[in-house]
Design a protein around this motif. Sequence first.
Motif, PDB file in Angstrom:
ATOM      1  N   GLY A   1     -50.936  20.656   2.437  1.00 23.51           N
ATOM      2  CA  GLY A   1     -51.155  20.616   3.696  1.00 23.51           C
ATOM      3  C   GLY A   1     -52.897  20.550   3.915  1.00 23.51           C
ATOM      4  O   GLY A   1     -53.366  19.643   4.956  1.00 23.51           O
ATOM      5  N   GLU A   2     -53.617  21.715   3.391  1.00 26.20           N
ATOM      6  CA  GLU A   2     -54.979  21.379   3.492  1.00 26.20           C
ATOM      7  C   GLU A   2     -55.807  20.270   2.791  1.00 26.20           C
ATOM      8  O   GLU A   2     -56.636  19.569   3.869  1.00 26.20           O
ATOM      9  CB  GLU A   2     -55.429  22.765   2.567  1.00 26.20           C
ATOM     10  N   TYR A   3     -55.281  19.645   1.964  1.00 26.41           N
ATOM     11  CA  TYR A   3     -55.955  18.429   1.157  1.00 26.41           C
ATOM     12  C   TYR A   3     -55.346  17.027   2.100  1.00 26.41           C
ATOM     13  O   TYR A   3     -56.212  16.258   2.123  1.00 26.41           O
ATOM     14  CB  TYR A   3     -55.393  18.426  -0.155  1.00 26.41           C
ATOM     15  N   ALA A   4     -54.272  17.327   2.521  1.00 22.14           N
ATOM     16  CA  ALA A   4     -53.954  15.970   3.428  1.00 22.14           C
ATOM     17  C   ALA A   4     -54.777  15.953   4.648  1.00 22.14           C
ATOM     18  O   ALA A   4     -55.263  15.119   4.937  1.00 22.14           O
ATOM     19  CB  ALA A   4     -52.370  16.299   3.852  1.00 22.14           C
ATOM     20  N   LEU A   5     -55.019  17.151   5.136  1.00 22.95           N
ATOM     21  CA  LEU A   5     -56.020  17.575   6.556  1.00 22.95           C
ATOM     22  C   LEU A   5     -57.402  16.834   6.138  1.00 22.95           C
ATOM     23  O   LEU A   5     -58.015  15.932   6.538  1.00 22.95           O
ATOM     24  CB  LEU A   5     -55.990  18.567   7.084  1.00 22.95           C
ATOM     25  N   ARG A   6     -57.882  17.243   4.893  1.00 23.76           N
ATOM     26  CA  ARG A   6     -59.222  16.569   4.464  1.00 23.76           C
ATOM     27  C   ARG A   6     -59.237  15.295   4.244  1.00 23.76           C
ATOM     28  O   ARG A   6     -60.207  14.676   4.450  1.00 23.76           O
ATOM     29  CB  ARG A   6     -59.614  17.380   2.875  1.00 23.76           C
TER      30      ARG A   6
ATOM     31  N   VAL B   1     -61.673   0.445   4.379  1.00 20.27           N
ATOM     32  CA  VAL B   1     -60.834   1.203   3.229  1.00 20.27           C
ATOM     33  C   VAL B   1     -61.706   1.812   2.162  1.00 20.27           C
ATOM     34  O   VAL B   1     -62.638   1.567   1.984  1.00 20.27           O
ATOM     35  CB  VAL B   1     -60.254  -0.320   2.382  1.00 20.27           C
ATOM     36  N   MET B   2     -61.087   3.023   1.908  1.00 19.60           N
ATOM     37  CA  MET B   2     -61.637   3.741   0.773  1.00 19.60           C
ATOM     38  C   MET B   2     -60.750   3.869  -0.464  1.00 19.60           C
ATOM     39  O   MET B   2     -59.522   4.053  -0.327  1.00 19.60           O
ATOM     40  CB  MET B   2     -61.883   5.241   1.510  1.00 19.60           C
ATOM     41  N   THR B   3     -61.652   3.692  -1.741  1.00 19.50           N
ATOM     42  CA  THR B   3     -60.639   4.119  -2.830  1.00 19.50           C
ATOM     43  C   THR B   3     -60.403   5.479  -3.069  1.00 19.50           C
ATOM     44  O   THR B   3     -61.062   6.344  -2.647  1.00 19.50           O
ATOM     45  CB  THR B   3     -61.624   3.640  -4.054  1.00 19.50           C
ATOM     46  N   ILE B   4     -59.464   5.735  -3.646  1.00 20.66           N
ATOM     47  CA  ILE B   4     -58.913   6.932  -4.409  1.00 20.66           C
ATOM     48  C   ILE B   4     -60.001   7.898  -4.663  1.00 20.66           C
ATOM     49  O   ILE B   4     -60.106   9.007  -4.518  1.00 20.66           O
ATOM     50  CB  ILE B   4     -57.647   7.074  -4.855  1.00 20.66           C
ATOM     51  N   GLN B   5     -60.949   7.259  -5.490  1.00 16.30           N
ATOM     52  CA  GLN B   5     -61.836   8.003  -6.030  1.00 16.30           C
ATOM     53  C   GLN B   5     -63.207   8.352  -5.080  1.00 16.30           C
ATOM     54  O   GLN B   5     -63.690   9.585  -5.174  1.00 16.30           O
ATOM     55  CB  GLN B   5     -62.701   6.936  -6.928  1.00 16.30           C
ATOM     56  N   GLU B   6     -63.087   7.675  -4.106  1.00 12.40           N
ATOM     57  CA  GLU B   6     -64.250   7.946  -2.828  1.00 12.40           C
ATOM     58  C   GLU B   6     -63.632   9.112  -2.247  1.00 12.40           C
ATOM     59  O   GLU B   6     -64.227  10.162  -1.818  1.00 12.40           O
ATOM     60  CB  GLU B   6     -64.473   6.737  -1.771  1.00 12.40           C
TER      61      GLU B   6
ATOM     62  N   SER C   1     -61.412  11.409  -3.269  1.00  9.33           N
ATOM     63  CA  SER C   1     -61.400  12.365  -4.191  1.00  9.33           C
ATOM     64  C   SER C   1     -62.732  13.122  -4.076  1.00  9.33           C
ATOM     65  O   SER C   1     -62.856  14.331  -4.272  1.00  9.33           O
ATOM     66  CB  SER C   1     -61.029  11.850  -5.579  1.00  9.33           C
ATOM     67  N   ASP C   2     -64.050  12.326  -4.198  1.00 10.92           N
ATOM     68  CA  ASP C   2     -65.245  12.814  -4.327  1.00 10.92           C
ATOM     69  C   ASP C   2     -65.500  13.704  -3.141  1.00 10.92           C
ATOM     70  O   ASP C   2     -66.069  14.500  -3.357  1.00 10.92           O
ATOM     71  CB  ASP C   2     -66.310  11.671  -4.653  1.00 10.92           C
ATOM     72  N   LYS C   3     -65.087  13.149  -1.835  1.00 14.19           N
ATOM     73  CA  LYS C   3     -65.437  13.752  -0.610  1.00 14.19           C
ATOM     74  C   LYS C   3     -64.455  14.938  -0.291  1.00 14.19           C
ATOM     75  O   LYS C   3     -64.940  15.911   0.276  1.00 14.19           O
ATOM     76  CB  LYS C   3     -65.384  12.955   0.303  1.00 14.19           C
ATOM     77  N   THR C   4     -63.158  14.874  -0.935  1.00 12.92           N
ATOM     78  CA  THR C   4     -62.393  15.924  -0.426  1.00 12.92           C
ATOM     79  C   THR C   4     -62.404  17.290  -1.694  1.00 12.92           C
ATOM     80  O   THR C   4     -61.804  18.197  -1.506  1.00 12.92           O
ATOM     81  CB  THR C   4     -60.990  15.703  -0.334  1.00 12.92           C
ATOM     82  N   LEU C   5     -62.840  16.823  -2.702  1.00 15.52           N
ATOM     83  CA  LEU C   5     -62.763  17.750  -3.943  1.00 15.52           C
ATOM     84  C   LEU C   5     -61.457  17.897  -4.441  1.00 15.52           C
ATOM     85  O   LEU C   5     -61.105  18.994  -4.880  1.00 15.52           O
ATOM     86  CB  LEU C   5     -63.544  19.001  -3.606  1.00 15.52           C
ATOM     87  N   VAL C   6     -60.443  16.830  -4.246  1.00 12.90           N
ATOM     88  CA  VAL C   6     -59.169  17.075  -4.828  1.00 12.90           C
ATOM     89  C   VAL C   6     -58.996  16.048  -5.864  1.00 12.90           C
ATOM     90  O   VAL C   6     -59.510  15.002  -5.848  1.00 12.90           O
ATOM     91  CB  VAL C   6     -58.303  16.560  -3.510  1.00 12.90           C
ATOM     92  N   THR C   7     -58.288  16.375  -6.912  1.00 17.09           N
ATOM     93  CA  THR C   7     -58.076  15.672  -8.216  1.00 17.09           C
ATOM     94  C   THR C   7     -57.323  14.322  -7.626  1.00 17.09           C
ATOM     95  O   THR C   7     -56.586  14.232  -6.742  1.00 17.09           O
ATOM     96  CB  THR C   7     -57.237  16.317  -9.026  1.00 17.09           C
TER      97      THR C   7
END
Length: 149
Positions: free
Chosen positions: A7-12, A24-29, A31-37
């Motif tokens: 839930g926390e990471y979804a909101l991030r 459109v944002m890549t999953i890498q972008e 990930s970099d901004k949310t600090l989620v793998t």
Amino acid sequence: MKVSSKGEYALRALLVLGQQQGQVMTIQEISDKTLVTINYLEQILLQLKKLDFVKSKRGARGGYFLHKEAQQINIGEVIRKLEGPLSPMSCASITKYEPCPLEAGCQLKPLWSLVRDTISYVLDRTTLEDLLLNKIHLLEGDELVVFKK
């Protein structure tokens, strides 16, 4: 009610996509901004897509973007769809009610019901746009107060 890491990471992720609304944002972008793998983020974004909060675009310039405007994404709805009921105890739940053996004389149920109602009140009055603008809706007495950080 406990908000899991999902839930926390979804909101991030929604916040990051909301900051880049329409892009459109890549999953890498993300990930970099949310600090989620990336692996965990893929699962979360797929669920957010299934729930109609985000859309994806395939191809070399593919990625994710918000499916709705930020002001149309209600945080209470997101949390309920990802996490389930907001009640801290099943005896106070509206949608997943389970009786407790002490219910007839339980003095705690009013407390759990108030906690549920307060959490619902705040989350249901908060949109993704509010979070992007650092606006949080608080209840003060019977008055709605908008707190801006």
